[in-house]
Design an enzyme around this catalytic site. Structure first.
Site, PDB file in Angstrom:
ATOM      1  N   TYR A   1       0.845  -1.193   0.000  1.00 48.89           N
ATOM      2  CA  TYR A   1       0.000   0.000   0.000  1.00 48.89           C
ATOM      3  C   TYR A   1       0.881   1.244   0.000  1.00 48.89           C
ATOM      4  O   TYR A   1       1.999   1.230   0.489  1.00 48.89           O
ATOM      5  CB  TYR A   1      -1.009   0.005   1.149  1.00 48.89           C
ATOM      6  N   CYS A   2       0.371   2.296  -0.619  1.00 46.69           N
ATOM      7  CA  CYS A   2       1.104   3.549  -0.838  1.00 46.69           C
ATOM      8  C   CYS A   2       2.491   3.283  -1.425  1.00 46.69           C
ATOM      9  O   CYS A   2       3.512   3.678  -0.860  1.00 46.69           O
ATOM     10  CB  CYS A   2       1.223   4.345   0.456  1.00 46.69           C
ATOM     11  N   PRO A   3       2.542   2.591  -2.585  1.00 44.41           N
ATOM     12  CA  PRO A   3       3.839   2.246  -3.172  1.00 44.41           C
ATOM     13  C   PRO A   3       4.576   3.479  -3.682  1.00 44.41           C
ATOM     14  O   PRO A   3       3.972   4.446  -4.145  1.00 44.41           O
ATOM     15  CB  PRO A   3       3.463   1.317  -4.325  1.00 44.41           C
TER      16      PRO A   3
END
Length: 281
Positions: free
Chosen positions: A148-150
């Site tokens: 997540y939130c790469p």
């Protein structure tokens, strides 16, 4: 590690620890605090600052997240997991905050000399390597697909992401912010975000490509090291590290002369968040 040495060695800094005092407060207060420090430090009115902060059970959404076609359903899923959701004022996508996630902000000024974006990220990477010497040479910074939130400065060991870094730039001040999954299960946190995107998209094709979350690529420091590491252990280590590297470290929160500006930024972030959330109603 020249960037961090140039910034820290024989310098005067402030350390503001909110890892306990901020837990029951809204994460919006932390974003307001960093904006306040950005302006004060950027103008040379306050010392460069490291701030540690923790908030309970909050999913912090990014700008693109609030544009999901079924965002209300997505937020409902977050609530079903026992989390609240807010929209932050900096870039990036959804991240999970809880009592096992330590956030660190390093706020510096570029009034006298410019600090490019990559250098800002590198400063935080170096600081994290100092914090965890037992895995320092194994920490890599590159995008972990499925997290997540790469981003290009995802921090991982053997492909398991435990941290993500963002930046906030305001009035010659720079706040480099990191979330560090210290305790608990990185996979379980990622499952919340996976459920959020599945509910928020419901198979709809969108112009913006949202991440397809693979929970197994997320981990925590404790899981990676294979022994219990706590948020408070890490805060104490950060303080000792600062005392070792820096000339003088002031342990202090915002001063009375700084609180008016904080209230200005807090009002801004609260009103902005409310404006975003009313679009979901």
């Amino acid at each position: 590690m020249s960037e961090i040495n140039d910034l820290f060695t024989n310098k005067e800094w402030r350390f503001w620890d909110q890892s306990m005092s901020g837990r029951s407060k809204s994460a919006l207060e932390s974003f307001a605090a960093d904006d306040t420090l950005c302006e004060l430090v950027g103008k040379g009115l306050s010392l460069p600052t490291i701030r540690t902060w923790v908030h309970e059970n909050t999913v912090v959404l990014g700008i693109q997240d609030h544009r999901l076609p079924h965002i209300t359903a997505g937020r409902d899923v977050i609530q079903e997991h026992g989390f609240q959701s807010i929209v932050r004022n900096s870039g990036g996508l959804a991240v999970v905050l809880d009592s096992g996630v330590l956030n660190i902000s390093i706020i510096v000024s570029e009034q006298n000399s410019a600090i490019d974006i990559n250098t800002g990220y590198d400063i935080m990477v170096e600081f994290v390597r100092y914090l965890f010497p037992q895995i320092a040479d194994r920490i890599e910074a590159y995008e972990i697909v499925g997290s997540y939130c790469p981003g290009s400065y995802d921090l991982s060991v053997n492909g398991k992401k435990f941290a993500g870094i963002s930046q906030r730039r305001l009035r010659h001040g720079i706040a480099v912010q990191i979330y560090l999954c210290i305790e608990g299960s990185g996979t379980e946190r990622a499952k919340i975000i996976k459920d959020f995107y599945e509910a928020g998209l419901q198979g709809t094709q969108t112009k913006f490509i949202y991440p397809v979350i693979v929970p197994e690529v997320m981990s925590s420091i404790s899981e990676i090291i294979g022994e219990s590491v706590t948020v408070q252990d890490t805060v104490i280590h950060a303080q000792r590290l600062m005392n070792h590297m820096m000339y003088n470290v002031h342990m202090q929160s915002l001063q009375p002369s700084e609180t008016d500006l904080y209230m200005y930024y807090l009002t801004r972030v609260v009103e902005r968040n409310q404006k975003m959330l009313t679009k979901f109603e």
